[in-house]
Scaffold this motif. Sequence first.
Motif, PDB file in Angstrom:
ATOM      1  N   THR A 139       1.833  -4.076 -10.593  1.00 46.61           N
ATOM      2  CA  THR A 139       2.201  -2.778 -10.233  1.00 46.61           C
ATOM      3  C   THR A 139       3.220  -2.572  -9.027  1.00 46.61           C
ATOM      4  O   THR A 139       4.251  -1.697  -9.216  1.00 46.61           O
ATOM      5  CB  THR A 139       0.638  -2.029  -9.511  1.00 46.61           C
ATOM      6  OG1 THR A 139      -0.198  -2.067 -10.655  1.00 46.61           O
ATOM      7  CG2 THR A 139       0.928  -0.703  -9.269  1.00 46.61           C
ATOM      8  N   GLY A 140       3.091  -3.541  -8.331  1.00 46.01           N
ATOM      9  CA  GLY A 140       4.347  -3.690  -7.258  1.00 46.01           C
ATOM     10  C   GLY A 140       5.481  -3.809  -7.819  1.00 46.01           C
ATOM     11  O   GLY A 140       6.570  -3.376  -7.602  1.00 46.01           O
ATOM     12  N   ASN A 164      -2.327  -5.784  -9.214  1.00 47.04           N
ATOM     13  CA  ASN A 164      -1.633  -5.295  -8.089  1.00 47.04           C
ATOM     14  C   ASN A 164      -0.157  -5.815  -7.901  1.00 47.04           C
ATOM     15  O   ASN A 164       0.895  -5.044  -7.472  1.00 47.04           O
ATOM     16  CB  ASN A 164      -2.481  -5.400  -6.662  1.00 47.04           C
ATOM     17  CG  ASN A 164      -3.539  -4.774  -6.862  1.00 47.04           C
ATOM     18  OD1 ASN A 164      -3.931  -3.621  -7.381  1.00 47.04           O
ATOM     19  ND2 ASN A 164      -4.641  -5.240  -5.701  1.00 47.04           N
ATOM     20  N   LYS A 181       6.915  -0.777  -9.377  1.00 50.89           N
ATOM     21  CA  LYS A 181       7.795   0.049  -8.503  1.00 50.89           C
ATOM     22  C   LYS A 181       9.075  -0.244  -8.141  1.00 50.89           C
ATOM     23  O   LYS A 181       9.815   0.728  -7.805  1.00 50.89           O
ATOM     24  CB  LYS A 181       6.699   0.074  -7.407  1.00 50.89           C
ATOM     25  CG  LYS A 181       5.480   0.740  -7.421  1.00 50.89           C
ATOM     26  CD  LYS A 181       5.088   0.792  -6.000  1.00 50.89           C
ATOM     27  CE  LYS A 181       3.229   1.563  -6.380  1.00 50.89           C
ATOM     28  NZ  LYS A 181       2.504   1.338  -5.146  1.00 50.89           N
TER      29      LYS A 181
END
Length: 128
Positions: free
Chosen positions: A56-57, A53, A60
């Motif tokens: 993934t952040g 996570n 972004k």
Amino acid sequence: MTTAKELMQAYHSNIQHPDALESLFTADGAIELPYLSSLGQSWRTIGPGNIKNMITGLLKMAPEFRFINIKYYIETPDQVFAEYEVDCMFNGKPYKQMYMGRLVAEKGKIKLLREALNLYPLMKLLEL
């Protein structure tokens, strides 16, 4: 047996693939960025799902985030120390950073990856 250097190479190679990255860590494996605590940020991420996570952040905000110019300085089967760079756009702003990392391997997986970085480029990026 997978060595610490092989695990770090896999980590660097898979930074754009959080699912693959997740599988490299032990159940209680962690990424630590201790210097981020001085910016009021969480500095320790524990567990493969949480690491996935976090990455993934990161992607972004910095879709082209990749490690380049990787140099290994200390290497044993269970630990490796390297220095590496990032040169990408982060939230639309240029981000050039030098990292250094120590990876500890346990039973063919990453138990700990502790990274340090120069806070000035990060502070400049975040306008602190």
